[in-house]
Design an enzyme around this catalytic site. Structure first.
Site, PDB file in Angstrom:
ATOM      1  N   HIS A 472       0.831  -1.208   0.000  1.00  0.00           N
ATOM      2  CA  HIS A 472       0.000   0.000   0.000  1.00  0.00           C
ATOM      3  C   HIS A 472       0.866   1.259   0.000  1.00  0.00           C
ATOM      4  O   HIS A 472       0.684   2.155  -0.835  1.00  0.00           O
ATOM      5  CB  HIS A 472      -0.915  -0.015   1.224  1.00  0.00           C
ATOM      6  CG  HIS A 472      -1.745   1.216   1.389  1.00  0.00           C
ATOM      7  ND1 HIS A 472      -3.058   1.294   0.989  1.00  0.00           N
ATOM      8  CD2 HIS A 472      -1.458   2.438   1.912  1.00  0.00           C
ATOM      9  CE1 HIS A 472      -3.534   2.502   1.242  1.00  0.00           C
ATOM     10  NE2 HIS A 472      -2.575   3.213   1.820  1.00  0.00           N
ATOM     11  N   GLU A 473       1.774   1.342   0.943  1.00  0.00           N
ATOM     12  CA  GLU A 473       2.600   2.548   1.043  1.00  0.00           C
ATOM     13  C   GLU A 473       3.491   2.713  -0.179  1.00  0.00           C
ATOM     14  O   GLU A 473       3.779   3.839  -0.606  1.00  0.00           O
ATOM     15  CB  GLU A 473       3.436   2.520   2.327  1.00  0.00           C
ATOM     16  CG  GLU A 473       2.615   2.585   3.608  1.00  0.00           C
ATOM     17  CD  GLU A 473       1.689   3.792   3.678  1.00  0.00           C
ATOM     18  OE1 GLU A 473       2.037   4.844   3.093  1.00  0.00           O
ATOM     19  OE2 GLU A 473       0.624   3.674   4.302  1.00  0.00           O
ATOM     20  N   HIS A 476       1.799   4.692  -2.803  1.00  0.00           N
ATOM     21  CA  HIS A 476       2.000   6.138  -2.630  1.00  0.00           C
ATOM     22  C   HIS A 476       3.372   6.556  -3.172  1.00  0.00           C
ATOM     23  O   HIS A 476       3.524   7.603  -3.811  1.00  0.00           O
ATOM     24  CB  HIS A 476       1.936   6.509  -1.148  1.00  0.00           C
ATOM     25  CG  HIS A 476       0.565   6.515  -0.555  1.00  0.00           C
ATOM     26  ND1 HIS A 476      -0.468   7.272  -1.064  1.00  0.00           N
ATOM     27  CD2 HIS A 476       0.059   5.884   0.537  1.00  0.00           C
ATOM     28  CE1 HIS A 476      -1.549   7.100  -0.314  1.00  0.00           C
ATOM     29  NE2 HIS A 476      -1.256   6.259   0.649  1.00  0.00           N
ATOM     30  N   HIS A 479       3.399   6.853  -6.847  1.00  0.00           N
ATOM     31  CA  HIS A 479       2.713   8.090  -7.222  1.00  0.00           C
ATOM     32  C   HIS A 479       3.691   9.269  -7.117  1.00  0.00           C
ATOM     33  O   HIS A 479       3.778  10.116  -8.014  1.00  0.00           O
ATOM     34  CB  HIS A 479       1.506   8.290  -6.311  1.00  0.00           C
ATOM     35  CG  HIS A 479       0.491   9.249  -6.829  1.00  0.00           C
ATOM     36  ND1 HIS A 479      -0.620   9.616  -6.099  1.00  0.00           N
ATOM     37  CD2 HIS A 479       0.400   9.935  -7.979  1.00  0.00           C
ATOM     38  CE1 HIS A 479      -1.339  10.472  -6.804  1.00  0.00           C
ATOM     39  NE2 HIS A 479      -0.738  10.686  -7.945  1.00  0.00           N
TER      40      HIS A 479
END
Length: 683
Positions: A472-473, A476, A479
């Site tokens: 998940h991290e 980020h 991104h």
């Protein structure tokens, strides 16, 4: 101290402008901030003193170039203040908070600057600007208006005072929570009290106790959320109760770290600020500049999902109670600290899966290299090379250089995996350097997790939840690495708050994807692949316990909304009663399923950036689930799919409306049906 002696005041000579943390000392930060504030204000004055009419070149371009030194200093400091907040760093943070708030207001509320931006905005249609430049004017005008730039001087003065008070209070909330979380770590004298934990988990607990001076004992540090991963394994019910009780008491014990008065003052001041800005509540103020638009839109979604989630949770609870009644010599009523333990029993009985027993297949380094990095390479062509020669802000943080498929340099990725007393709870990504073609900077991003570090020589074996958090991290981080924009205002994850979780949630899909899982899920001693039957059963459990998980999340999201929908005349004296009433209102007041975050340790909304915005996770998940369906329908883990997702969504950063970017990628608006299916909530 001279400026020349302050390494923060000159660009770093390290690759990608990584701050030279070996040279930076705590005493450098405040002088560097003050110098950067002064320089930034001088840059703004040079813009507003221009006598000619505003143009994009004489207003927006220098505005985007302004503040580069401040951004450099701020990124360097806030990376440290969240991940290695020593007492000295915390003291600096407390002094800095009102100074930073005042400086931000001096820029955002500058009447002459606002006039210039408004003038450009009023004539956008005849400007002939390209899409990103046009959107830059729109966003600056919208954000300055939203911040109060159009208010009169008296109102601005009050607004500035409110913002400074709030910055101090949110810093206090975080400081209190960090101290109380540390203080409430649960000490056990005997390993027998922790029966059920794996050797690595016991090793980590022994290491944590030893670091606090308790040789021979075992210390269980608390996680940010209400529950704890160990509750699923601990056979001793009293040990489970002690951990859960400690977790739920944070910030509400009547000691120096009590957050109740702090958070009610935050709520009151936010309500006053919203009213000053012309909004009926802080929630209305926040959502007005998000994709949701209004608190009613958020309420509609949460109320649509809550009844089914609560019903599913009650059914799950009945099944768990049946296990207790059948398996215990002295049956008892299931409580919150029992849920995870008996859930694992049901999972084992129903799916023949013991998630705790899977940990030997999730060795951290292999998950990182052969799972997280491997999926990114397959999808986007990027590669990762560790740079042991580059030193980050803490010895535990590792630096990797990232290259594109053709070998061109992209940026740096920093991973800080392990928990420590000076690190705030949870997991997050933040930029250390932001990409901008205008400034000529490349991205440097960091992921922080809070994995317990085992003793020397012991492998770090992750839980499935920790594997999920890492993927998940890293979403980020991708991104932040991939966003390729001209203007720093749009860099990385600078998108609407209720869109920012979307890329990270999408990246979770690769955890159980066959080509990825088979590559990383190997037994750390034998190299044996995870049994195909177990993998199939894992996939079959994706809706398992979703009643509980959805309910605890929705409860927190609604609690956030409840606090931030109050008006200025509300008088809240009892935090516990307010919380209970809010949860009852939405039907999520089941004592066996407590809210994921109770008010006094709800850092996302009282010290983080998610105030009135914790709904963002489920809001973004509508897009996420719809995107996962697209990948399944279009061949999955392919470079063609990755390049499309990177170019049309991740790569645009904040340089276009996020829902427009989504339509460009998907060809239509998102459908909620895949989310309902994923969460087991029907159609």
């Amino acid at each position: 101290m001279t400026d020349a002696a302050n390494p923060l005041l000159t660009p770093s000579a390290l690759p990608y402008s990584l701050p030279d943390y070996t040279a930076i000392r705590p005493e450098h930060y405040l002088p560097a901030f003050q110098e950067a504030f002064d320089e930034h204000l001088a840059e703004i004055r040079r813009i507003t003193m221009v006598r000619s009419m505003p143009t994009f070149e004489n207003t927006m371009v220098p505005l985007e170039l302004a503040g580069a030194v401040l951004e450099r200093v701020a990124h360097a400091f806030y990376t440290v203040s969240s991940a290695d907040a020593t007492e000295e760093i915390q003291a600096i943070d407390e002094k800095l908070a009102p100074l930073m708030a005042a400086h931000e207001d001096a820029i955002r509320l500058d009447a002459q600057l606002y006039w210039r931006v408004k003038s450009l905005h009023d004539h956008l249609d005849e400007s002939g600007l390209d899409g990103e430049s046009r959107y830059l004017v729109e966003r600056h005008f919208r954000e300055m208006t939203h911040a109060g730039a159009g208010l009169d001087d008296e109102a601005k003065s009050r607004l500035t005072a409110l913002n400074q008070q709030l910055s101090t209070l949110t810093t206090t909330f975080e400081k209190n929570l960090l101290a109380d979380t540390k203080d409430l770590a649960v000490l056990f004298e005997n390993a027998s009290e922790l029966d059920g934990l794996a050797d690595g988990e016991l090793s980590a607990a022994a290491r944590a106790a030893s670091e606090r001076g308790h040789e021979g004992s075992f210390l269980i540090s608390l996680t940010l959320f209400t529950g704890h991963p160990y509750l699923a394994s601990l056979t001793n019910r009293e040990s489970r109760r002690l951990i859960m009780e400690a977790s739920r008491s944070r910030g509400a014990r009547g000691n120096a770290n009590d957050n109740r008065a702090v958070l009610t003052e935050i709520v009151a001041l936010r309500a006053e600020r919203a009213a000053l800005l012309g909004y009926p509540s802080h929630a209305a103020y926040v959502t007005a500049d998000e994709t949701a638009g209004t608190p009613d839109a958020v309420s509609d979604l949460l109320h649509r999902l809550a009844p089914a989630a609560a019903s599913n949770a009650r059914a799950e609870q009945e099944a768990l109670q049946a296990i207790v009644d059948e398996s215990e010599d002295a049956p008892f009523a299931l409580e919150a600290h029992d849920w995870a333990f008996y859930t694992e029993k049901v999972r084992t009985a129903k799916y023949d899966i013991d998630t705790a027993a899977l940990r030997p297949w999730f060795e951290a380094e292999r998950v990182l290299q052969d799972g997280v990095f491997h999926a990114a390479t397959r999808l986007y062509g990027v590669t990762f090379t560790e740079r042991a020669d580059l030193v980050a802000y803490h010895p535990g943080a590792r630096v990797f250089e990232v290259h594109n498929a053709g070998g061109t340099a992209l940026g740096l990725y920093v991973l800080d995996l392990y928990t420590r007393d000076t690190k705030r709870g949870g997991a997050w990504m933040n930029p250390i350097v932001s990409q901008s073609a205008l400034r000529g900077t490349a991205p440097v991003v960091v992921n922080n997790l809070n994995v317990a570090q085992p003793g020397d020589g012991q492998p770090t074996l992750l839980t499935l939840d920790e594997v999920t958090t890492l993927f998940h991290e890293f979403g980020h981080a991708l991104h932040g690495l991939f966003a390729t924009v001209n203007y720093p205002h749009f860099a990385g994850t600078n998108v609407f708050r209720d869109f920012v979780e979307f890329p990270s949630q999408v990246n979770e899909m690769w955890i159980l994807w066959a080509e990825v899982l088979d590559n990383y899920a190997r037994h750390y001693e034998t190299g044996e692949a995870l049994d195909a039957g177990i993998v199939e059963r894992l996939r079959a459990t994706e809706t398992f316990n979703q009643g509980h998980d959805t309910s605890e999340y929705l409860a927190a999201a609604w609690l956030d909304q409840a606090w931030h929908r109050v008006s200025t005349d509300a008088q809240i004296d009892d935090v516990t009663a307010f919380e209970a009433e809010a949860l009852a209102e939405i039907g999520l007041d089941n004592p066996a399923v407590p809210t994921r975050y109770s008010s006094t340790y709800f850092a996302h909304v009282f010290s983080g950036g998610y105030s009135a915005g914790y709904y963002s996770y489920i809001w973004s998940e509508v897009l996420d689930a719809d995107t996962v369906e697209w990948f399944h329908d279009n061949g999955g883990l392919t470079r063609e799919n990755g390049d499309r997702f990177r170019a049309r969504l991740l790569g645009v950063g904040g340089s276009k409306d996020p829902l427009e970017a989504y339509r460009d990628f998907r060809g239509r608006d998102a459908d909620i049906a895949p989310l309902l299916k994923r969460r087991g909530l029907g159609g």
